[in-house]
Design an enzyme around this catalytic site. Structure first.
Site: not given
Lengths: 147, 147
Positions: A56, A86, A58, A89
């Site tokens: 992801h 999410c 992040e 993260c």
């Protein structure tokens, strides 16, 4: 003189990263890490390219920012991300003790708030910056994929 | 004939990874990913070496297993880890849709259950396998660090 370095200013840059992800066929989420109004890393979601659910925007931003700083903790940093993190993260941001998180669109299905995750108690959180545009980009991505 | 490939069998291997982490000065957590009784990756926590809060044993195991398999989803895999996953790792395991998670010691402070994270509803979870030994290793690590 007005401060040009607003949350909107940086979110626009994160949005540009999300657009790059979109063009690559990745779920369009972009992220930046900023220290003292300087962007030290800009990233976007790469889960498809890397065949890796952990890639992801992040996660990459946290790793990259820590490399840049030379330390694990991001207490003096602000992370900008176009979509609410999410739980994975949020967990990574928790460990990083990041100073501030600014996100664009809320994620009603997989955002950390609905999934039950936690940011660090010292982290300042601002949501909804360019929320409409950031959310529309994700919606458009999935609309095209369903075709 | 008894099946030698029990959860304890694989947890012992994960424990060996945790011991390697211990010797490196890392919080001693080890992980494996197993498919059809074959170990496809073995990892341990590397947050200090990599100066990266995201370098938990499970995160590396997920990335490595996906590389091995050539796909993002670990539905046919079992992840063994010596300590209950944190919310970050639970989130990554959620996205991976891993078939089964077996952990050793419960983490009463930062485990995903107390932090509020979620594994995938289809993931089978078994906790407490070699829980005492796995937990004692972490306690001994922090006892030595406090000296």
């Amino acid at each position: 003189m007005e401060n040009i370095f607003s949350d909107e200013y940086f979110m626009k840059k994160a949005y540009q990263e999300a657009q790059i992800a979109f063009e690559k066929g990745e779920v369009p989420v972009g992220a930046l890490v900023v220290v003292d109004n300087k962007i030290i890393t800009r990233t976007h979601n790469l889960t498809e390219l890397l065949t890796d659910v952990t890639a992801h925007a992040e996660m990459q931003a946290i790793t990259s920012a820590a490399n840049f700083i030379g330390g694990k903790y991001l207490t003096g940093c602000t992370l900008y991300v176009t979509l609410e993190p999410c739980q994975m993260c949020a967990g990574a941001l928790y460990w990083s003790q990041v100073g501030k998180v600014v996100y664009g669109a809320a994620d009603e299905h997989r955002g950390y708030r609905v999934m039950g995750g936690k940011l660090h108690p010292k982290t300042i959180v601002v949501g909804g910056v360019m929320g409409q545009e950031c959310g529309d980009l994700v919606k458009e991505f999935f609309r095209q994929r369903r075709k």
